[in-house]
Design a protein around this motif. Structure first.
Motif, short mmCIF file in Angstrom:
data_model
loop_
_atom_site.label_atom_id
_atom_site.label_comp_id
_atom_site.label_asym_id
_atom_site.label_seq_id
_atom_site.Cartn_x
_atom_site.Cartn_y
_atom_site.Cartn_z
N UNK A 13 4.04 6.85 3.04
CA UNK A 13 4.71 5.74 4.09
C UNK A 13 3.78 4.88 2.58
N UNK A 54 0.65 -1.47 -0.07
CA UNK A 54 0.15 -0.24 -0.03
C UNK A 54 0.47 1.18 0.00
N UNK A 114 -2.66 -7.31 9.99
CA UNK A 114 -2.19 -6.13 10.32
C UNK A 114 -1.14 -5.49 9.05
N UNK A 115 -1.03 -4.48 8.99
CA UNK A 115 -0.24 -4.06 7.84
C UNK A 115 0.81 -2.71 8.78
N UNK A 116 2.12 -3.32 8.12
CA UNK A 116 3.58 -2.94 8.43
C UNK A 116 4.39 -1.66 7.72
N UNK A 117 4.13 -0.36 8.62
CA UNK A 117 4.50 0.50 7.74
C UNK A 117 6.04 0.63 7.37
N UNK A 118 6.34 1.27 6.38
CA UNK A 118 7.60 2.11 6.48
C UNK A 118 7.70 3.05 7.53
N UNK A 119 9.35 3.90 7.57
CA UNK A 119 9.36 4.59 7.86
C UNK A 119 9.14 6.72 7.13
#
Lengths: 111, 113
Positions: free
Chosen positions: B90, B33, B101-106
């Motif tokens: 993001x 995403x 759950x979605x895991x995000x970058x910084x």
């Protein structure tokens, strides 16, 4: 259309002063409600998923609860390291994979 | 553990310039995403992908294009940047089931002058 409202926008707490954050939502059918923590300059970090009313999840000083219209994130005896922005997001049955985020609650815990 | 990596971290563009933001994930996730985050508005979905070679529009797709040529990479392109696209971008990824759950970058902080 799915909607999420978080309150308050900002919260200032003394270390050890417990409080709760609110996430009110409108969704056609709830597939999941997600809580994230976001530190300045970083991406959201996953905390909890809640799937049905009455469900509760805990992690250290954080406890998330869910009803049919809202979710609460309780912070018990917070420490300065709990300072962050807490984001709530919902996934509806009509929304495939597309999370609807609230604007977040900024929490500051002072020593 | 790298997780989701975004490059670059910061960028300043002039109006009309183009650029590509890169997202790479090493968790073998099928779904990826792109979001933008603006003050007081929360995260808004731009485009997403359910697998290699597939993309779809999110809530705010205008002015952006994406490509998913490899499973681990998801690119976000701005063909002709506008000041309204100044934001923090993001990337996230998740497992196949859409309620995972979605895991995000910084994030990538982009300013358009």
């Amino acid at each position: 259309e799915d909607q999420v409202t978080q309150s308050p926008e900002a919260l200032r707490l003394q270390e050890g002063e417990s409080s709760s954050l609110n996430c009110s939502y409108t969704v056609s059918g709830l597939r999941g409600l997600f809580w994230y923590r976001q530190d300045p300059g970083k991406g959201p970090e996953f905390l909890f998923t809640l799937y049905s009313a009455g469900e509760e999840k805990e992690k250290e000083r954080l406890k998330a609860t869910l009803t049919k219209k809202e979710s609460f994130l309780h912070i018990t005896a917070p420490k300065p390291e709990d300072s962050a922005t807490y984001l709530c997001a919902v996934l509806g049955t009509d929304s495939w994979g597309k999370l609807q985020f609230g604007a977040g609650t900024q929490v500051v815990v002072t020593p | 553990n790298a997780g989701v990596t975004q490059t670059p971290k910061f960028r300043v563009l002039k109006t009309g310039q183009s650029m590509t933001l890169l997202c790479a994930q090493d968790m073998n996730h099928e779904y990826m995403y792109w979001y933008r985050q603006d003050p007081g508005m929360g995260l808004r979905l731009i485009h997403y992908s359910v697998g290699e070679g597939t993309t779809a529009k999110g809530e705010v797709p205008d002015g952006y294009n994406v490509s998913r040529l490899k499973k681990q990479n998801f690119l976000l392109g701005l063909e002709s940047a506008a000041p309204s696209q100044t934001s923090v971008y993001f990337c996230a990824s998740s497992r196949v089931a859409s309620n995972q759950p979605q895991h995000f970058g910084d994030g990538t902080r982009l300013s358009i002058l």
